[in-house]
Design an enzyme around this catalytic site. Structure first.
Site, PDB file in Angstrom:
ATOM      1  N   ASP A   1      36.434  41.180  38.308  1.00 58.93           N
ATOM      2  CA  ASP A   1      37.735  40.761  37.790  1.00 58.93           C
ATOM      3  C   ASP A   1      37.597  40.290  36.341  1.00 58.93           C
ATOM      4  O   ASP A   1      36.881  39.339  36.056  1.00 58.93           O
ATOM      5  CB  ASP A   1      38.292  39.630  38.659  1.00 58.93           C
TER       6      ASP A   1
ATOM      7  N   TRP B   1      45.075  33.468  39.719  1.00 56.87           N
ATOM      8  CA  TRP B   1      45.046  33.038  38.317  1.00 56.87           C
ATOM      9  C   TRP B   1      45.883  31.778  38.193  1.00 56.87           C
ATOM     10  O   TRP B   1      47.016  31.725  38.689  1.00 56.87           O
ATOM     11  CB  TRP B   1      45.617  34.115  37.413  1.00 56.87           C
TER      12      TRP B   1
ATOM     13  N   SER C   1      47.150  37.129  42.096  1.00 57.43           N
ATOM     14  CA  SER C   1      47.099  36.759  40.688  1.00 57.43           C
ATOM     15  C   SER C   1      47.888  35.470  40.441  1.00 57.43           C
ATOM     16  O   SER C   1      47.549  34.430  40.984  1.00 57.43           O
ATOM     17  CB  SER C   1      47.598  37.923  39.834  1.00 57.43           C
ATOM     18  N   MET C   2      48.963  35.514  39.625  1.00 53.63           N
ATOM     19  CA  MET C   2      49.779  34.308  39.459  1.00 53.63           C
ATOM     20  C   MET C   2      50.451  33.923  40.762  1.00 53.63           C
ATOM     21  O   MET C   2      50.743  32.753  40.999  1.00 53.63           O
ATOM     22  CB  MET C   2      50.803  34.503  38.347  1.00 53.63           C
TER      23      MET C   2
ATOM     24  N   HIS D   1      40.540  42.990  39.448  1.00 48.75           N
ATOM     25  CA  HIS D   1      41.626  42.039  39.677  1.00 48.75           C
ATOM     26  C   HIS D   1      42.730  42.630  40.548  1.00 48.75           C
ATOM     27  O   HIS D   1      43.414  41.901  41.263  1.00 48.75           O
ATOM     28  CB  HIS D   1      42.207  41.629  38.319  1.00 48.75           C
TER      29      HIS D   1
END
Length: 291
Positions: free
Chosen positions: A207, A186, A161-162, A239
């Site tokens: 996602d 992300w 993700s991040m 996700h």
């Protein structure tokens, strides 16, 4: 009898020369790549929950480090085959290292030192997570208790993700890295045309947090083909697929890290030609490594 003896001698000589001719390429191949670790891979070996190396782990307190929040190091217990490449792994937004813990022993048992990290805060953005991944690699190679097990020229980054966005930004910032694997990444930044690190982007078809159409796919497309890249989309996955044990993520991460951190061409077979779409892969694109 003399004729038979001469013929037998010639036959023996020919056999010896043939054996030598076969042995030389094998020796040369080993000399060309001193980083190969472990036996020749098979489909079964890269899908296994554990690889050929016994592993151990050690905790790193946030109080003893700077630039990131501590974490857990997973490493092969024996260095009989030499030192290993190392990979720092960052969690996603609001998550901690436990969300990525399954990757630690699974990848370490294939012949890597793996550092799953905590971030300074659970709300850190991708640019901060990138710097923290870099700080973790610096700690791992310079100060950690396992630093003598690591080849400092063979390093990589992964993240969810991040943390996946941070993985891309770390690859952009440190072109000397050997491999990067952002997992359902992300990031508000969409253009990674400066990335020169071999990068496998793993997205998830279902996602809704970082939809592949606005995150994983544009990230992949912006990376130059000359950098070597791949895009793997997990069929029907959300996700949060990277937060639990996932054989598809593991097998292709192992293959990518082996191919680029260890320069191990034995793993080309799992990356090129590209894997076919199946129940676990909805899409796969790549530059076909070193074709």
């Amino acid at each position: 009898m003399p004729t038979l003896t001469a013929r037998a001698a010639k036959t023996a000589l020919a056999a010896a020369l043939t054996a030598a001719a076969i042995a030389v390429p094998q020796t040369a191949r080993a000399a060309d790549n001193p980083y190969e670790r472990g036996p020749a891979p098979t489909q079964q070996s890269i899908e296994a929950l554990r690889g050929p190396f016994a592993t151990s782990q050690t905790s790193v307190s946030s109080l003893g480090v700077t630039g990131f929040g501590g974490g857990t190091i997973y490493y092969p217990t024996s260095t009989a085959e030499g030192t290993f490449g190392a990979v720092a792994v960052a969690p996603g937004y609001t998550a901690d290292q436990t969300s990525m813990a399954w990757l630690g022993p699974r990848l370490a048992s294939q012949g890597f030192v793996i550092f799953t990290i905590d971030t300074l805060t659970r709300l850190d953005q991708p640019d901060s997570r990138a710097r923290q991944l870099e700080a973790a690699l610096d700690y791992l190679t310079q100060r950690s208790t396992v630093r003598t097990r690591i080849d400092t020229t063979r390093l990589g980054v992964m993240g969810h993700s991040m943390g996946g966005g941070g993985t891309l930004e770390a690859a952009e910032d440190r072109p000397q890295l050997q491999a990067a694997i952002p997992l359902t990444p992300w990031d508000l930044q969409k253009n990674f045309s400066d990335v020169r690190v071999p990068t496998m982007v793993i997205g998830a078809q279902a996602d809704t947090v970082a939809p592949v159409a606005t995150h994983s796919q544009p990230f992949y497309e912006s990376i130059p083909a000359a950098s070597e890249k791949a895009y793997l989309e997990l069929a029907g996955a959300s996700h949060f697929a990277p937060n639990t044990s996932n054989t598809t993520i593991a097998k292709y991460s192992i293959s990518w890290l082996k191919r680029y951190i260890d320069n191990d061409t034995r793993y080309d077979q799992f990356l090129c030609p590209a894997p076919s779409r199946d129940l676990t892969i909805s899409e796969y694109r790549d530059t076909c490594p070193n074709s």
